[in-house]
Design a protein around this motif. Structure first.
Motif, PDB file in Angstrom:
ATOM      1  N   LEU A 160       0.828  -1.208   0.000  1.00 51.92           N
ATOM      2  CA  LEU A 160       0.000   0.000   0.000  1.00 51.92           C
ATOM      3  C   LEU A 160       0.864   1.261   0.000  1.00 51.92           C
ATOM      4  O   LEU A 160       0.499   2.275  -0.588  1.00 51.92           O
ATOM      5  N   LEU A 161       2.016   1.164   0.656  1.00 51.87           N
ATOM      6  CA  LEU A 161       2.927   2.311   0.722  1.00 51.87           C
ATOM      7  C   LEU A 161       3.761   2.467  -0.553  1.00 51.87           C
ATOM      8  O   LEU A 161       4.427   3.483  -0.728  1.00 51.87           O
ATOM      9  N   HIS A 162       3.732   1.437  -1.408  1.00 54.51           N
ATOM     10  CA  HIS A 162       4.630   1.379  -2.579  1.00 54.51           C
ATOM     11  C   HIS A 162       6.088   1.414  -2.126  1.00 54.51           C
ATOM     12  O   HIS A 162       6.938   2.053  -2.754  1.00 54.51           O
ATOM     13  N   PHE A 163       6.342   0.713  -1.027  1.00 57.39           N
ATOM     14  CA  PHE A 163       7.708   0.619  -0.502  1.00 57.39           C
ATOM     15  C   PHE A 163       8.498  -0.331  -1.402  1.00 57.39           C
ATOM     16  O   PHE A 163       8.071  -1.463  -1.628  1.00 57.39           O
ATOM     17  N   PRO A 164       9.655   0.104  -1.932  1.00 57.12           N
ATOM     18  CA  PRO A 164      10.399  -0.726  -2.896  1.00 57.12           C
ATOM     19  C   PRO A 164      10.736  -2.109  -2.330  1.00 57.12           C
ATOM     20  O   PRO A 164      11.230  -2.240  -1.215  1.00 57.12           O
ATOM     21  N   ARG A 165      10.480  -3.138  -3.109  1.00 58.71           N
ATOM     22  CA  ARG A 165      10.676  -4.508  -2.644  1.00 58.71           C
ATOM     23  C   ARG A 165      12.138  -4.801  -2.302  1.00 58.71           C
ATOM     24  O   ARG A 165      12.425  -5.576  -1.395  1.00 58.71           O
ATOM     25  N   ARG A 166      13.054  -4.186  -3.027  1.00 60.85           N
ATOM     26  CA  ARG A 166      14.465  -4.516  -2.808  1.00 60.85           C
ATOM     27  C   ARG A 166      14.979  -4.038  -1.460  1.00 60.85           C
ATOM     28  O   ARG A 166      16.053  -4.465  -1.007  1.00 60.85           O
TER      29      ARG A 166
END
Length: 267
Positions: A227-233
């Protein structure tokens, strides 16, 4: 595993001992020492003046003890700040509004969206600390402060975020806390959504939970970080930092309890 990586890292022997004792339920709390026949009473010495003195279990020490209050508040703030700073660094889309009252949030959201938001009518929330409900008015509820509200005008999204560091003995500890936090701000969420959704806005709540002993539900965190669009890496690094910091704070709270006991013994 997160615990295995932490164990091989820089943790001191003293902290490792406390963590292992806690996980194995052998930490020498007053309650445990009473079970072993070493202390005459299981009552927490720091809370013995309460109307109903609680047992000095390690869950009490970590979650509700008068003698560890400052250390517990500090642990919450340290972990929440770690998450907030990670969001600031990795997710530039959000305007972060930490510990902002509902009344102030109303005005900020009105200005950002250009939409007039009526005052929230009286409602009956549940206090997450006491579990009790009572009818409150907008003037009182405006003193409530979610840990952090995230606002994005570009994506027309509002996220109410709450951070919790509960005792993590039961397997559903995070689900229980999630339900409590969601219930507290449910009326606020519905009110915002009813006004803003016709204009293309979405309103969500993200409850982030890290157990006192570093327990993390990766499925729940993945959903919230999406939901935050926090980068997966960067997610594994964030969860590892939260886990390791939680264990450090566990040790700090146990140390605060021990220091409190020594002070009482000297007086």
């Amino acid at each position: 595993s997160l615990l295995g990586a932490w164990w091989r890292g820089q943790a001191t022997d003293s902290l490792k001992r406390k963590v292992i004792q806690s996980i194995a339920n052998t930490y020498p709390s007053p309650h445990k020492l009473h079970q072993w026949g070493i202390k005459p009473s299981p009552i927490c010495p720091a809370c013995k003046r309460r109307a109903v003195p609680p047992f000095g279990t390690q869950s009490h020490i970590q979650g509700n003890c008068d003698g560890t209050k400052e250390a517990r508040i500090r642990a919450h703030h340290v972990l929440r700040k770690l998450l907030s700073e990670s969001i600031s660094t990795r997710c530039k889309r959000w305007r972060q509004l930490p510990e902002t009252s509902l009344g102030s949030l109303q005005r900020i959201i009105e200005t950002a969206s250009g939409i007039s938001i009526p005052d929230l009518p009286p409602f009956k929330p549940t206090d997450p600390d006491t579990g009790k409900s009572r009818m409150v008015s907008w003037d009182v509820s405006s003193t409530w402060r979610p840990d952090e509200t995230l606002l994005s005008v570009t994506s027309k999204t509002i996220l109410t975020t709450e951070f919790t560091r509960p005792w993590d003995r039961e397997p559903d500890f995070d689900a229980v806390q999630d339900a409590i936090k969601t219930d507290r701000y449910q009326a606020w969420q519905r009110h915002l959504s009813s006004v803003l959704s016709p204009h293309g806005w979405t309103v969500h709540q993200c409850n982030f939970t890290v157990g006192a002993r570093g327990s993390i539900s990766e499925a729940r965190w993945t959903s919230n970080l999406d939901l935050l669009h926090f980068p997966r890496r960067f997610r594994e690094r964030l969860l590892r930092k939260l886990h390791d910091t939680a264990l450090h704070q566990l040790g700090e709270i146990f140390s605060a309890f021990q220091a409190n006991q020594r002070r009482d013994a000297d007086t």
